[in-house]
Motif scaffolding. Structure first.
Motif, PDB file in Angstrom:
ATOM      1  N   SER A   1     -25.997 -23.442  13.908  1.00  0.00           N
ATOM      2  CA  SER A   1     -24.966 -24.344  14.420  1.00  0.00           C
ATOM      3  C   SER A   1     -24.620 -25.344  13.326  1.00  0.00           C
ATOM      4  O   SER A   1     -25.389 -26.271  13.045  1.00  0.00           O
TER       5      SER A   1
ATOM      6  N   GLY B   1     -22.202 -27.520  13.312  1.00  0.00           N
ATOM      7  CA  GLY B   1     -21.918 -28.830  13.887  1.00  0.00           C
ATOM      8  C   GLY B   1     -23.183 -29.637  14.128  1.00  0.00           C
ATOM      9  O   GLY B   1     -23.238 -30.829  13.823  1.00  0.00           O
ATOM     10  N   THR B   2     -24.206 -28.990  14.647  1.00  0.00           N
ATOM     11  CA  THR B   2     -25.483 -29.671  14.877  1.00  0.00           C
ATOM     12  C   THR B   2     -26.104 -30.095  13.560  1.00  0.00           C
ATOM     13  O   THR B   2     -26.592 -31.226  13.421  1.00  0.00           O
ATOM     14  N   TYR B   3     -26.099 -29.198  12.581  1.00  0.00           N
ATOM     15  CA  TYR B   3     -26.667 -29.535  11.267  1.00  0.00           C
ATOM     16  C   TYR B   3     -25.902 -30.713  10.667  1.00  0.00           C
ATOM     17  O   TYR B   3     -26.507 -31.665  10.158  1.00  0.00           O
TER      18      TYR B   3
ATOM     19  N   ASN C   1     -24.234 -33.081  12.165  1.00  0.00           N
ATOM     20  CA  ASN C   1     -24.524 -34.315  12.900  1.00  0.00           C
ATOM     21  C   ASN C   1     -25.919 -34.861  12.643  1.00  0.00           C
ATOM     22  O   ASN C   1     -26.113 -36.078  12.652  1.00  0.00           O
ATOM     23  N   LYS C   2     -26.899 -33.990  12.422  1.00  0.00           N
ATOM     24  CA  LYS C   2     -28.287 -34.437  12.281  1.00  0.00           C
ATOM     25  C   LYS C   2     -28.735 -34.624  10.837  1.00  0.00           C
ATOM     26  O   LYS C   2     -29.595 -35.461  10.570  1.00  0.00           O
TER      27      LYS C   2
ATOM     28  N   SER D   1     -17.778 -22.255  14.790  1.00  0.00           N
ATOM     29  CA  SER D   1     -18.031 -23.605  15.281  1.00  0.00           C
ATOM     30  C   SER D   1     -16.898 -24.044  16.197  1.00  0.00           C
ATOM     31  O   SER D   1     -15.732 -23.735  15.952  1.00  0.00           O
TER      32      SER D   1
END
Length: 67
Positions: free
Chosen positions: A46, A48-50, A52-53, A3
């Motif tokens: 990802s 970071g994406t997980y 954040n969402k 990440s």
């Protein structure tokens, strides 16, 4: 995949705490994170994406340390 935002992470299943150590050096604990959510986070392409969402919008957090 490494990440660009998350340096390390730890999960305490008995407390349901997900600790994220960011590349910046900041440390946050995300509270009441179920094992299933952690398993999905760990498996995510990802992280970071997980994060954040699927985690930040739904779970309380506590700042443990600044950078």
């Amino acid at each position: 995949m490494p990440s660009s935002v998350i340096r390390k992470y730890f999960y305490k299943p008995e407390l349901e705490i997900l600790r994220i150590i960011y590349v910046s050096g900041a440390i946050y604990d995300y509270l009441d994170v179920p094992q299933e959510v952690f398993d999905e986070f760990r498996a995510a392409f990802s992280k970071g994406t997980y994060l954040n969402k699927k985690i930040k919008p739904f779970f309380k957090y506590a700042k443990v340390s600044d950078a």
